[in-house]
Design an enzyme around this catalytic site. Structure first.
Site, short mmCIF file in Angstrom:
data_model
loop_
_atom_site.label_atom_id
_atom_site.label_comp_id
_atom_site.label_asym_id
_atom_site.label_seq_id
_atom_site.Cartn_x
_atom_site.Cartn_y
_atom_site.Cartn_z
N LYS A 93 48.44 38.58 35.47
CA LYS A 93 48.64 39.76 34.63
C LYS A 93 50.05 39.90 34.09
O LYS A 93 50.29 40.72 33.21
CB LYS A 93 48.20 41.02 35.36
CG LYS A 93 46.80 40.97 35.93
CD LYS A 93 45.72 40.62 34.92
CE LYS A 93 45.55 41.67 33.86
NZ LYS A 93 44.20 41.64 33.26
N SER A 136 39.31 36.98 43.89
CA SER A 136 38.81 36.62 42.55
C SER A 136 39.04 35.12 42.31
O SER A 136 38.25 34.48 41.61
CB SER A 136 39.46 37.46 41.45
OG SER A 136 40.83 37.16 41.30
#
Ligand SMILES: Cc1ncc(COP(=O)(O)O)c(C=O)c1O
Length: 307
Positions: free
Chosen positions: A46, A263
Site C-alpha cells: 500500500k 492475504s
C-alpha cells in the site's frame, strides 16, 4: 493552484521490490514467482498507491499545510499515509476497524497519525462509512483520499508494479494472481500486463465467505464494492478459506523463509492451484502484500505448529 512540492527521502524507497521464486512450495506445473511487497518502507504494497494518491493531491493543491489527510483503511494504507504525512509534515487521520491487528494500530500511532476505531463487526465497510461522515461534516479540514475510489490507486500499479513484473520476468509472465481489497493491485497490474501480452490470464482471489479473517481482502458479493473495481477484468476467481490462507502464511515462513501475512497466504494458495494445471513453460506471478510481523500475536501462528 500549483505548488512546488519537495519530495521526502522515504518516497524514493517505495517500489522496485524483489521478485523471487517459490522453491519448496512450488514445483508442480509452472514456476511461481512472488513479489515481496513487505519490503516497501511502510511494510506493505500500500505504500505504492498512498504515494501516488498523496503526490497527485499535492499537485492539485488539495493536500497542503493545514489540511489533514483522511481515509479508511484496514491498516496498511493507513500506515503508508501516516509514514508519508510524517515525512511531509501533514496531519493524518485514519478510520480503522477494531478488528485490525494491534500491531497496525500501534504503527499508525507510532508515525503520529490519529486513529479512529470503528465497529469491528462492520469491518472495513464501517471504517469507510465513518471516513465519509467525517469528510462530509468538515470538508475544509480534510483531504479525503478515498483509496477505494481514487484512480491514482490503480495508476500506481499500472505504472509501477505492473511494469516491474513485466520487466523483471522479461516478458515471460503468463498468469497473474492477486487478492482483491480495494482491487488496485489486481486492476492496475492486470491492465498493464494485458496491454503488454494479449493472452495473459488474470486470476482474482477472494475470501470464500463474507465472514473471513483474511485482512486486506474483500468478499465482493457482500462488501461495499470499490468504485475502481473492474468486475470484467478477471478471467477467473479462486475462493480461499481463511484457515488455508493462514496455514499457507505459516508454511511460507517455515518452508520458504518468507514471513508474510494471511492475504499473501491466500494469494499463494491460489497461485499454486493455478500453476499445478500449467506446463513448466508458463509462468505464474503473485504478490505477497505484506510481511508477517504484523500478525505474529495472532493465535493462528501458534496453532499451525512447526513443521
Ligand atoms: C494485507 C493486504 N493484502 C491485500 C490487499 C489488497 O490490495 P488491493 O487494495 O490493492 O486490492 C491489501 C489492501 O489493503 C492489504 O492490506
Amino acid at each position: 493552484m500549483s505548488l512546488l512540492v519537495e519530495s521526502a527521502p522515504v518516497e524514493a524507497a517505495i517500489g522496485r521490490t524483489p521478485l523471487v521464486p517459490l522453491r519448496r512450495l512450488g514445483g508442480r506445473g509452472a514456476p511461481v514467482l512472488v513479489k515481496l511487497e513487505g519490503r516497501n518502507p511502510g511494510g506493505s504494497v500500500k505504500d505504492r498507491p498512498a504515494l501516488w494518491i498523496v503526490q497527485a493531491a499535492e499537485r492539485r493543491g488539495l493536500l497542503r499545510p493545514g489540511v489533514r489527510l483522511l481515509d479508511a483503511s484496514s491498516g496498511n494504507t493507513g500506515i503508508a499515509y501516516a509514514m508519508l504525512c510524517a515525512a511531509k509534515g501533514y496531519g493524518c487521520e485514519i478510520c480503522v476497524p477494531a478488528t485490525a491487528s494491534e500491531e497496525r494500530k500501534k504503527l499508525l500511532r507510532g508515525y503520529g497519525a490519529e486513529v479512529v476505531i470503528t465497529d469491528g463487526a462492520e469491518g472495513s465497510d464501517g471504517a469507510i462509512r465513518e471516513a465519509r461522515r467525517r469528510a462530509a461534516a468538515d470538508p475544509d479540514r480534510y483531504y479525503y483520499a478515498d483509496q477505494y475510489n481514487n484512480p491514482e490507486n490503480v495508476r500506481a500499479h499500472f505504472e509501477g508494479t505492473g511494469v516491474e513484473i513485466w520487466e523483471e520476468t522479461r516478458g515471460r509472465v503468463t498468469h497473474f494472481v492477486a487478492g482483491l481489497g480495494t482491487s488496485g493491485t489486481f486492476t492496475g497490474v492486470g491492465r498493464r500486463l494485458r496491454r503488454c501480452r494479449h493472452g495473459v490470464r488474470l486470476i482474482a482471489v477472494q475470501p470464500d465467505s463474507a465472514f473471513h479473517g483474511i485482512e486486506g481482502l474483500k468478499h465482493m458479493e457482500t462488501a461495499l464494492v470499490p468504485g475502481i473495481y473492474d468486475a470484467a477484468l478477471a478471467d477467473a476467481t479462486v475462493l480461499v478459506r481463511t484457515e488455508d490462507a493462514q496455514e499457507m502464511a505459516v508454511r511460507l515462513a517455515r518452508e520458504e523463509g518468507l514471513l508474510a501475512g494471511p492475504s499473501s497466504g491466500a494469494n499463494v494458495v491460489a497461485a499454486l492451484e493455478v500453476a499445478a494445471a500449467l506446463t513448466p513453460a508458463e509462468l505464474v506471478v503473485t504478490v505477497l502484500p505484506d510481511g508477517g510481523e504484523r500478525y505474529l500475536s495472532e493465535v493462528w501462528w501458534e496453532t499451525n505448529g512447526s513443521r
